[in-house]
Design a protein around this motif. Structure first.
Motif, short mmCIF file in Angstrom:
data_model
loop_
_atom_site.label_atom_id
_atom_site.label_comp_id
_atom_site.label_asym_id
_atom_site.label_seq_id
_atom_site.Cartn_x
_atom_site.Cartn_y
_atom_site.Cartn_z
N TYR A 1 -27.27 7.26 -23.37
CA TYR A 1 -26.25 6.24 -23.09
C TYR A 1 -24.84 6.82 -23.20
O TYR A 1 -23.98 6.53 -22.37
N CYS A 2 -24.59 7.64 -24.21
CA CYS A 2 -23.25 8.21 -24.43
C CYS A 2 -22.77 9.04 -23.25
O CYS A 2 -21.57 9.08 -22.96
N ASN A 3 -23.69 9.69 -22.57
CA ASN A 3 -23.31 10.51 -21.41
C ASN A 3 -22.76 9.67 -20.26
O ASN A 3 -22.03 10.17 -19.42
N ALA A 4 -23.13 8.38 -20.22
CA ALA A 4 -22.68 7.50 -19.14
C ALA A 4 -21.69 6.44 -19.61
O ALA A 4 -21.12 5.71 -18.80
N ALA A 5 -21.47 6.35 -20.91
CA ALA A 5 -20.61 5.30 -21.47
C ALA A 5 -19.16 5.47 -21.04
O ALA A 5 -18.69 6.58 -20.81
N GLU A 6 -18.46 4.35 -20.95
CA GLU A 6 -17.04 4.37 -20.59
C GLU A 6 -16.21 4.27 -21.87
O GLU A 6 -16.29 3.28 -22.60
N PHE A 7 -15.44 5.31 -22.12
CA PHE A 7 -14.54 5.35 -23.27
C PHE A 7 -13.13 5.07 -22.77
O PHE A 7 -12.68 5.69 -21.82
N LYS A 8 -12.44 4.15 -23.43
CA LYS A 8 -11.08 3.84 -23.00
C LYS A 8 -10.21 3.52 -24.20
O LYS A 8 -10.71 3.32 -25.32
N GLU A 9 -8.93 3.48 -23.96
CA GLU A 9 -7.97 3.17 -25.01
C GLU A 9 -8.16 1.73 -25.45
O GLU A 9 -8.27 0.83 -24.62
N GLU A 10 -8.21 1.52 -26.75
CA GLU A 10 -8.38 0.17 -27.29
C GLU A 10 -7.34 -0.07 -28.38
O GLU A 10 -7.03 0.84 -29.15
N ALA B 1 -14.88 8.71 -29.29
CA ALA B 1 -14.74 10.13 -28.94
C ALA B 1 -13.39 10.62 -29.44
O ALA B 1 -12.43 9.84 -29.52
N ASN B 2 -13.34 11.88 -29.82
CA ASN B 2 -12.09 12.53 -30.24
C ASN B 2 -11.95 13.83 -29.46
O ASN B 2 -12.21 14.91 -29.99
N ASP C 1 -5.20 -3.90 -37.17
CA ASP C 1 -4.00 -3.16 -37.57
C ASP C 1 -3.03 -2.88 -36.44
O ASP C 1 -1.95 -2.32 -36.65
N GLY C 2 -3.39 -3.27 -35.21
CA GLY C 2 -2.49 -3.08 -34.08
C GLY C 2 -2.40 -1.65 -33.57
O GLY C 2 -1.66 -1.37 -32.63
N ALA C 3 -3.15 -0.73 -34.18
CA ALA C 3 -3.11 0.68 -33.77
C ALA C 3 -3.85 0.88 -32.45
O ALA C 3 -4.80 0.15 -32.13
N ILE C 4 -3.41 1.89 -31.71
CA ILE C 4 -4.05 2.23 -30.44
C ILE C 4 -4.97 3.41 -30.67
O ILE C 4 -4.55 4.46 -31.15
N TYR C 5 -6.25 3.23 -30.34
CA TYR C 5 -7.24 4.29 -30.48
C TYR C 5 -7.58 4.81 -29.09
O TYR C 5 -7.89 4.03 -28.19
N PRO C 6 -7.54 6.14 -28.90
CA PRO C 6 -7.57 6.71 -27.55
C PRO C 6 -8.89 6.67 -26.79
O PRO C 6 -8.87 6.59 -25.58
N ALA C 7 -10.03 6.72 -27.43
CA ALA C 7 -11.29 6.83 -26.68
C ALA C 7 -12.40 6.06 -27.41
O ALA C 7 -13.14 6.62 -28.21
N ILE C 8 -12.50 4.78 -27.09
CA ILE C 8 -13.44 3.87 -27.74
C ILE C 8 -14.36 3.26 -26.70
O ILE C 8 -13.94 2.94 -25.59
N CYS C 9 -15.62 3.05 -27.08
CA CYS C 9 -16.56 2.31 -26.25
C CYS C 9 -17.12 1.19 -27.12
O CYS C 9 -17.87 1.45 -28.08
N THR D 1 -14.00 18.08 -24.21
CA THR D 1 -13.58 17.07 -23.24
C THR D 1 -14.81 16.34 -22.74
O THR D 1 -15.92 16.87 -22.80
N GLY D 2 -14.62 15.15 -22.24
CA GLY D 2 -15.73 14.38 -21.68
C GLY D 2 -16.89 14.26 -22.65
O GLY D 2 -16.70 13.99 -23.84
N SER D 3 -18.10 14.50 -22.17
CA SER D 3 -19.28 14.37 -23.03
C SER D 3 -19.41 15.50 -24.05
O SER D 3 -20.27 15.44 -24.92
N ASP D 4 -18.52 16.52 -23.96
CA ASP D 4 -18.53 17.61 -24.94
C ASP D 4 -17.56 17.36 -26.10
O ASP D 4 -17.44 18.18 -27.00
N ALA D 5 -16.85 16.24 -26.08
CA ALA D 5 -15.87 15.92 -27.13
C ALA D 5 -16.58 15.51 -28.42
O ALA D 5 -17.75 15.11 -28.41
N ARG D 6 -15.84 15.61 -29.53
CA ARG D 6 -16.33 15.08 -30.81
C ARG D 6 -16.68 13.61 -30.57
O ARG D 6 -15.89 12.87 -29.98
#
Length: 181
Positions: free
Chosen positions: A17-26, A71-72, A31-39, A166-171
């Motif tokens: 699933y992670c290989n096809a999941a959409e990660f986006k800024e949330e 993802a990080n 706390d109002g913080a912006i997290y860069p790559a969340i699914c 990067t992409g699916s190779d990211a933390r």
């Protein structure tokens, strides 16, 4: 702190699933913080398995406050490097999806703060993103399908701080914040 290897029986389903999941800024509504790559879309079969294993490990029923994939990638900017999760729940589960990196439990060098300390909020805000202001007291290495449980008040940060890949190779991790029901 509890570390369990081979945590999920259906781990391969999660990896696929992670290989096809959409990660986006949330934006975190707490706390109002912006997290860069969340699914936020964790498949029901995965979330049910995670909940079942948490309850088996903890020995009680839980209430999930939030479960998501994160993802990080290299160069990603964390809103807070050193932080605690107490605003999200009493307990944190991190399930590792990669074999590189980890979670560092940290202590503020000047004050000794290693958990939520409301009286030191200004110091935390000033130093939370200064890597050298914190001493690592424990480091749990990432290993695929390794679960890490800890009290949400503990100060910690993802390692490496600057992310990798990067992409699916990211933390990549699955996170679940929960309370005892």
């Amino acid at each position: 702190m509890i570390v369990i290897d081979d945590f999920l029986e259906n781990y391969s389903e999660l990896k696929t699933y992670c290989n096809a999941a959409e990660f986006k800024e949330e934006v975190n509504s707490v706390d109002g913080a912006i997290y860069p790559a969340i699914c936020l879309d964790v498949p029901e079969s995965i979330s049910k398995s995670v909940i079942k294993e948490i309850q088996k490990t903890k020995g009680y029923e839980i209430e999930v406050n939030l479960m998501f994939l994160r993802a990080n990638p290299e160069g990603s900017k964390e809103p807070y490097q050193a932080h605690n999760d107490l605003n999200m729940g009493d307990n944190t589960l991190i399930l590792y999806l990669k074999d590189k990196g980890g979670t560092a439990f940290v202590e503020h060098i000047k004050t000794g703060m290693n958990q939520n300390e409301p009286s030191l909020i200004d110091t935390w805000l000033e130093d939370c993103n200064i890597k050298d202001a914190w001493r690592i007291t424990d480091l749990i290495s990432m290993k695929e399908n390794r679960a890490l449980f800890f009290d949400a008040e503990m100060m910690h940060r993802g390692e490496p701080v600057e992310g990798y890949g990067t992409g699916s190779d990211a933390r990549m991790i699955l996170v679940c914040f929960f309370n005892k029901k």
